[in-house]
Design an enzyme around this catalytic site. Structure first.
Site, mmCIF file in Angstrom:
data_model
loop_
_atom_site.group_PDB
_atom_site.id
_atom_site.type_symbol
_atom_site.label_atom_id
_atom_site.label_comp_id
_atom_site.label_asym_id
_atom_site.label_seq_id
_atom_site.Cartn_x
_atom_site.Cartn_y
_atom_site.Cartn_z
ATOM 1 N N ASP A 19 -28.810 -4.329 1.101
ATOM 2 C CA ASP A 19 -28.164 -5.645 1.119
ATOM 3 C C ASP A 19 -28.847 -6.643 2.061
ATOM 4 O OD1 ASP A 19 -25.797 -5.520 -0.663
ATOM 5 O OD2 ASP A 19 -25.252 -3.819 0.598
ATOM 6 N N GLU A 79 -26.740 -13.865 5.669
ATOM 7 C CA GLU A 79 -25.598 -14.564 6.274
ATOM 8 C C GLU A 79 -24.663 -13.631 7.038
ATOM 9 O OE1 GLU A 79 -22.254 -15.851 3.577
ATOM 10 O OE2 GLU A 79 -22.478 -17.688 4.728
ATOM 11 N N ASP A 80 -24.537 -12.401 6.535
ATOM 12 C CA ASP A 80 -23.554 -11.497 7.138
ATOM 13 C C ASP A 80 -24.000 -10.935 8.479
ATOM 14 O OD1 ASP A 80 -21.705 -11.766 5.065
ATOM 15 O OD2 ASP A 80 -22.938 -10.469 3.811
ATOM 16 N N ARG A 100 -24.809 -1.557 6.444
ATOM 17 C CA ARG A 100 -25.427 -2.866 6.678
ATOM 18 C C ARG A 100 -25.736 -3.123 8.159
ATOM 19 N NH1 ARG A 100 -23.497 -7.854 3.505
ATOM 20 N NH2 ARG A 100 -25.606 -8.320 4.232
ATOM 21 N N HIS A 117 -15.272 -11.947 1.126
ATOM 22 C CA HIS A 117 -15.297 -12.658 2.408
ATOM 23 C C HIS A 117 -14.520 -13.975 2.306
ATOM 24 C CE1 HIS A 117 -19.384 -10.539 3.039
ATOM 25 N NE2 HIS A 117 -18.589 -10.092 4.000
ATOM 26 N N CYS A 132 -24.712 -16.595 1.104
ATOM 27 C CA CYS A 132 -25.086 -15.283 1.655
ATOM 28 C C CYS A 132 -26.589 -15.128 1.896
ATOM 29 C CB CYS A 132 -24.702 -14.160 0.704
ATOM 30 S SG CYS A 132 -23.144 -14.388 -0.092
ATOM 31 N N ARG A 187 -13.879 -6.559 5.698
ATOM 32 C CA ARG A 187 -15.081 -6.410 6.536
ATOM 33 C C ARG A 187 -14.886 -6.880 7.986
ATOM 34 N NH1 ARG A 187 -19.660 -6.005 3.110
ATOM 35 N NH2 ARG A 187 -18.947 -4.777 1.325
HETATM 36 C C1 CIR Z 1 -21.950 -6.479 0.404
HETATM 37 O O1 CIR Z 1 -21.026 -5.975 -0.240
HETATM 38 O O2 CIR Z 1 -21.946 -6.480 1.621
HETATM 39 C C2 CIR Z 1 -23.095 -7.088 -0.373
HETATM 40 N N1 CIR Z 1 -23.324 -6.352 -1.569
HETATM 41 C C3 CIR Z 1 -22.822 -8.538 -0.694
HETATM 42 C C4 CIR Z 1 -22.730 -9.405 0.526
HETATM 43 C C5 CIR Z 1 -22.528 -10.835 0.183
HETATM 44 N N2 CIR Z 1 -22.458 -11.620 1.357
HETATM 45 C C6 CIR Z 1 -21.646 -12.655 1.533
HETATM 46 O O3 CIR Z 1 -20.791 -12.937 0.709
HETATM 47 N N3 CIR Z 1 -21.715 -13.315 2.670
#
Ligand code: CIR
Length: 276
Positions: free
Chosen positions: A78, A83-84, A103, A178, A265, A148
């Site tokens: 990922d 962004e995360d 992650r 999110h 993201c 999360r």
């Molecule tokens: C996840 O589930 O963490 C990733 N497959 C997708 C993350 C998307 N990020 C976001 O919306 N900020």
């Protein structure tokens, strides 16, 4: 946790650019093994995902961003969803602690890049916080309580921001990944929202535009300035935005959407400007 007074001057060594920097990371070859929470696994065309990501980066560059590419991370499915991994404010960058254990290896490279522009703080274990759950609107910061981001992550972020006078508020999020899957800013003080996934009460005082009910995933829009960036899959919501005088640039995003990612993201925008 680092306190405001301990931040080293050395962290401020790279002069800021007057243009925003967009931090991006390549699509990993392991993307097909990405985390999924609310979607069922669907085949992802990796070549097409890369092509669409390239188009996204081109659009950001065309909108005036300086593109900074982090090294590929083939073992982190990922990693493209930078962004995360961190949240950037004018005063500080906060290294996140993603809610999905798979992650957590993503954050170090992102934090190292951001440390050139901002003093760095971090969310400490056992708290969790994903950058996708943090929505800044002027001096207000909304934090999604999602699968999360937990109470400790929220409390830690609030404490880190306390010296800077932000009002930090919690938003209950259910049914989507999110907070920013369900609400993003599309113009100053105006949010695009998918109310089916959140409690909009904390947004009192802001103007709200609802996504078209047929397009709940359209709520994730990237505001680089004017125009905003929206996946091309959402023409009905595009029309709603344009009817409100908001210019829209569309990008193809079908493959990353299958990985539960949207347009916010895939970048972290770092505004030029001096650390206050
Ligand atoms: C996840 O589930 O963490 C990733 N497959 C997708 C993350 C998307 N990020 C976001 O919306 N900020």
């Amino acid at each position: 946790m680092t306190s405001a007074r301990e931040w080293p001057e050395a962290a401020r060594s790279t002069p800021p650019s007057p243009r925003p920097t967009a931090l991006v990371r390549p699509v990993s070859s392991s993307l097909v093994r990405c985390q999924l929470t609310h979607l069922s696994r669907a085949p992802i065309d990796l070549d097409l995902a890369r092509e669409q990501h390239g188009r996204y980066v081109e659009v950001l560059a065309g909108l005036g961003c300086v593109i900074e590419r982090l090294p590929a991370a083939p073992g982190l499915p990922d990693a493209v969803f930078v962004e995360d991994a961190a949240v950037v404010f004018d005063e500080v960058a906060v290294e996140a602690r993603p809610g999905a254990a798979s992650r957590r290896g993503e954050t170090a490279a992102v934090a190292a890049a951001l440390a050139r522009w901002r003093p760095l703080a971090r969310i400490e274990a056992p708290g969790t916080l994903d950058g996708g759950d943090v929505l800044r609107v002027g001096r207000r910061v909304f934090v999604g309580r999602s699968r999360r981001t937990d109470r400790s992550g929220f409390d830690q972020l609030r404490a880190l921001l306390a010296p800077f006078g932000y009002r930090v508020e919690e938003v209950a999020v259910t049914g989507c990944l999110h907070l920013k899957s369900a609400a993003t800013e599309v113009a100053e003080g105006t949010l695009l929202v998918a109310r089916r996934w959140l409690d909009a009460a904390p947004f009192a005082g802001l103007e709200l535009i609802d996504v078209d009910p047929a397009e709940p995933f359209a709520a994730n829009v990237l505001r680089v300035g004017e125009p905003v960036v929206l996946p091309e899959a959402f023409p009905l919501t595009r029309r709603r935005l344009e009817a409100r005088g908001i210019a829209v640039r569309t990008v193809p995003a079908s493959e990353l959407a299958k990985a539960e990612g949207g347009v916010t993201c895939c970048s972290i925008l770092v505004a030029g400007g001096v650390v206050r």
